[in-house]
Design a protein around this motif. Structure first.
Motif, PDB file in Angstrom:
ATOM      1  N   GLY A 293       3.658  -6.055  34.634  1.00  0.00           N
ATOM      2  CA  GLY A 293       4.427  -6.994  33.819  1.00  0.00           C
ATOM      3  C   GLY A 293       4.461  -6.604  32.351  1.00  0.00           C
ATOM      4  O   GLY A 293       4.512  -7.460  31.473  1.00  0.00           O
ATOM      5  N   ILE A 294       4.444  -5.310  32.093  1.00  0.00           N
ATOM      6  CA  ILE A 294       4.435  -4.790  30.723  1.00  0.00           C
ATOM      7  C   ILE A 294       5.849  -4.388  30.325  1.00  0.00           C
ATOM      8  O   ILE A 294       6.544  -3.710  31.073  1.00  0.00           O
ATOM      9  CB  ILE A 294       3.495  -3.573  30.614  1.00  0.00           C
ATOM     10  N   LYS A 295       6.243  -4.790  29.136  1.00  0.00           N
ATOM     11  CA  LYS A 295       7.557  -4.422  28.594  1.00  0.00           C
ATOM     12  C   LYS A 295       7.470  -3.066  27.892  1.00  0.00           C
ATOM     13  O   LYS A 295       6.422  -2.703  27.347  1.00  0.00           O
ATOM     14  CB  LYS A 295       8.028  -5.464  27.572  1.00  0.00           C
ATOM     15  N   GLN A 296       8.568  -2.343  27.899  1.00  0.00           N
ATOM     16  CA  GLN A 296       8.615  -1.048  27.225  1.00  0.00           C
ATOM     17  C   GLN A 296       8.288  -1.184  25.741  1.00  0.00           C
ATOM     18  O   GLN A 296       7.623  -0.328  25.163  1.00  0.00           O
ATOM     19  CB  GLN A 296       9.985  -0.399  27.395  1.00  0.00           C
ATOM     20  N   LYS A 297       8.729  -2.264  25.127  1.00  0.00           N
ATOM     21  CA  LYS A 297       8.478  -2.481  23.695  1.00  0.00           C
ATOM     22  C   LYS A 297       6.980  -2.558  23.418  1.00  0.00           C
ATOM     23  O   LYS A 297       6.497  -2.019  22.416  1.00  0.00           O
ATOM     24  CB  LYS A 297       9.186  -3.747  23.220  1.00  0.00           C
ATOM     25  N   TRP A 298       6.234  -3.236  24.291  1.00  0.00           N
ATOM     26  CA  TRP A 298       4.780  -3.342  24.140  1.00  0.00           C
ATOM     27  C   TRP A 298       4.167  -1.944  24.144  1.00  0.00           C
ATOM     28  O   TRP A 298       3.334  -1.619  23.297  1.00  0.00           O
ATOM     29  CB  TRP A 298       4.203  -4.190  25.271  1.00  0.00           C
ATOM     30  N   LEU A 299       4.578  -1.120  25.102  1.00  0.00           N
ATOM     31  CA  LEU A 299       4.049   0.236  25.213  1.00  0.00           C
ATOM     32  C   LEU A 299       4.450   1.057  23.990  1.00  0.00           C
ATOM     33  O   LEU A 299       3.621   1.756  23.411  1.00  0.00           O
ATOM     34  CB  LEU A 299       4.562   0.896  26.497  1.00  0.00           C
ATOM     35  N   GLN A 300       5.679   0.935  23.596  1.00  0.00           N
ATOM     36  CA  GLN A 300       6.192   1.666  22.439  1.00  0.00           C
ATOM     37  C   GLN A 300       5.357   1.372  21.195  1.00  0.00           C
ATOM     38  O   GLN A 300       4.967   2.277  20.467  1.00  0.00           O
ATOM     39  CB  GLN A 300       7.646   1.277  22.193  1.00  0.00           C
ATOM     40  N   GLU A 301       5.069   0.107  20.954  1.00  0.00           N
ATOM     41  CA  GLU A 301       4.312  -0.294  19.768  1.00  0.00           C
ATOM     42  C   GLU A 301       2.886   0.253  19.792  1.00  0.00           C
ATOM     43  O   GLU A 301       2.351   0.654  18.768  1.00  0.00           O
ATOM     44  CB  GLU A 301       4.289  -1.814  19.648  1.00  0.00           C
TER      45      GLU A 301
ATOM     46  N   ILE B 169      10.481   6.334  24.729  1.00  0.00           N
ATOM     47  CA  ILE B 169       9.816   5.603  25.819  1.00  0.00           C
ATOM     48  C   ILE B 169      10.818   5.356  26.943  1.00  0.00           C
ATOM     49  O   ILE B 169      10.502   5.541  28.126  1.00  0.00           O
ATOM     50  CB  ILE B 169       9.217   4.271  25.318  1.00  0.00           C
ATOM     51  N   ASN B 170      12.030   4.964  26.600  1.00  0.00           N
ATOM     52  CA  ASN B 170      13.062   4.700  27.605  1.00  0.00           C
ATOM     53  C   ASN B 170      13.359   5.952  28.440  1.00  0.00           C
ATOM     54  O   ASN B 170      13.489   5.876  29.662  1.00  0.00           O
ATOM     55  CB  ASN B 170      14.329   4.178  26.935  1.00  0.00           C
ATOM     56  N   ARG B 171      13.472   7.109  27.789  1.00  0.00           N
ATOM     57  CA  ARG B 171      13.714   8.358  28.516  1.00  0.00           C
ATOM     58  C   ARG B 171      12.564   8.681  29.461  1.00  0.00           C
ATOM     59  O   ARG B 171      12.789   9.125  30.583  1.00  0.00           O
ATOM     60  CB  ARG B 171      13.945   9.515  27.544  1.00  0.00           C
ATOM     61  N   LEU B 172      11.332   8.446  29.027  1.00  0.00           N
ATOM     62  CA  LEU B 172      10.176   8.704  29.886  1.00  0.00           C
ATOM     63  C   LEU B 172      10.155   7.759  31.074  1.00  0.00           C
ATOM     64  O   LEU B 172       9.963   8.175  32.216  1.00  0.00           O
ATOM     65  CB  LEU B 172       8.879   8.560  29.093  1.00  0.00           C
TER      66      LEU B 172
ATOM     67  N   GLU C  63       0.276  15.456  24.322  1.00  0.00           N
ATOM     68  CA  GLU C  63      -0.385  14.456  23.473  1.00  0.00           C
ATOM     69  C   GLU C  63       0.193  13.057  23.709  1.00  0.00           C
ATOM     70  O   GLU C  63      -0.550  12.071  23.692  1.00  0.00           O
ATOM     71  CB  GLU C  63      -0.309  14.838  22.002  1.00  0.00           C
ATOM     72  N   ASP C  64       1.487  12.955  23.954  1.00  0.00           N
ATOM     73  CA  ASP C  64       2.103  11.656  24.239  1.00  0.00           C
ATOM     74  C   ASP C  64       1.645  11.132  25.594  1.00  0.00           C
ATOM     75  O   ASP C  64       1.351   9.946  25.735  1.00  0.00           O
ATOM     76  CB  ASP C  64       3.631  11.760  24.217  1.00  0.00           C
ATOM     77  N   ALA C  65       1.567  12.014  26.577  1.00  0.00           N
ATOM     78  CA  ALA C  65       1.107  11.614  27.910  1.00  0.00           C
ATOM     79  C   ALA C  65      -0.322  11.085  27.845  1.00  0.00           C
ATOM     80  O   ALA C  65      -0.653  10.079  28.473  1.00  0.00           O
ATOM     81  CB  ALA C  65       1.199  12.788  28.878  1.00  0.00           C
ATOM     82  N   ILE C  66      -1.164  11.733  27.074  1.00  0.00           N
ATOM     83  CA  ILE C  66      -2.554  11.303  26.927  1.00  0.00           C
ATOM     84  C   ILE C  66      -2.625   9.946  26.240  1.00  0.00           C
ATOM     85  O   ILE C  66      -3.371   9.062  26.675  1.00  0.00           O
ATOM     86  CB  ILE C  66      -3.374  12.368  26.171  1.00  0.00           C
ATOM     87  N   ARG C  67      -1.843   9.749  25.182  1.00  0.00           N
ATOM     88  CA  ARG C  67      -1.838   8.446  24.484  1.00  0.00           C
ATOM     89  C   ARG C  67      -1.367   7.330  25.401  1.00  0.00           C
ATOM     90  O   ARG C  67      -1.954   6.246  25.431  1.00  0.00           O
ATOM     91  CB  ARG C  67      -0.946   8.504  23.234  1.00  0.00           C
ATOM     92  N   ILE C  68      -0.308   7.581  26.173  1.00  0.00           N
ATOM     93  CA  ILE C  68       0.207   6.569  27.104  1.00  0.00           C
ATOM     94  C   ILE C  68      -0.848   6.242  28.151  1.00  0.00           C
ATOM     95  O   ILE C  68      -1.101   5.072  28.446  1.00  0.00           O
ATOM     96  CB  ILE C  68       1.522   7.061  27.757  1.00  0.00           C
ATOM     97  N   ALA C  69      -1.472   7.257  28.697  1.00  0.00           N
ATOM     98  CA  ALA C  69      -2.511   7.039  29.709  1.00  0.00           C
ATOM     99  C   ALA C  69      -3.663   6.227  29.145  1.00  0.00           C
ATOM    100  O   ALA C  69      -4.164   5.303  29.809  1.00  0.00           O
ATOM    101  CB  ALA C  69      -3.001   8.379  30.246  1.00  0.00           C
ATOM    102  N   LYS C  70      -4.084   6.516  27.930  1.00  0.00           N
ATOM    103  CA  LYS C  70      -5.187   5.770  27.311  1.00  0.00           C
ATOM    104  C   LYS C  70      -4.817   4.303  27.114  1.00  0.00           C
ATOM    105  O   LYS C  70      -5.610   3.416  27.401  1.00  0.00           O
ATOM    106  CB  LYS C  70      -5.587   6.392  25.978  1.00  0.00           C
TER     107      LYS C  70
END
Length: 64
Positions: free
Chosen positions: A13-21, A30-33, A43-50
């Motif tokens: 139930g997570i919005k893309q905007k939440w992840l983006q911020e 974020i939308n493309r991913l 580095e982006d993949a690691i940050r998203i995973a964390k």
């Protein structure tokens, strides 16, 4: 490479905007991913995973 990011966000139930911020990436990146239209830099993949408390390989499956 198969991206599960869209599924994970929907399941949680997570919005893309939440992840983006939290990750500090642009909305378009974020939308493309999420839509599987691009692959992340390591580095982006690691940050998203964390942020999602997952491993990179839980989000992106590498086809063998």
């Amino acid at each position: 490479m198969r991206c599960r990011l869209k599924e994970i966000l929907e399941e949680r139930g997570i919005k893309q905007k939440w992840l983006q911020e939290r990750v500090g990436m642009s909305q378009s990146a974020i939308n493309r991913l999420v839509n599987g239209k691009s692959s992340p830099l390591l580095e982006d993949a690691i940050r998203i995973a964390k942020v999602l408390e997952l491993r990179v390989e839980d989000i992106w499956d590498i086809d063998e």
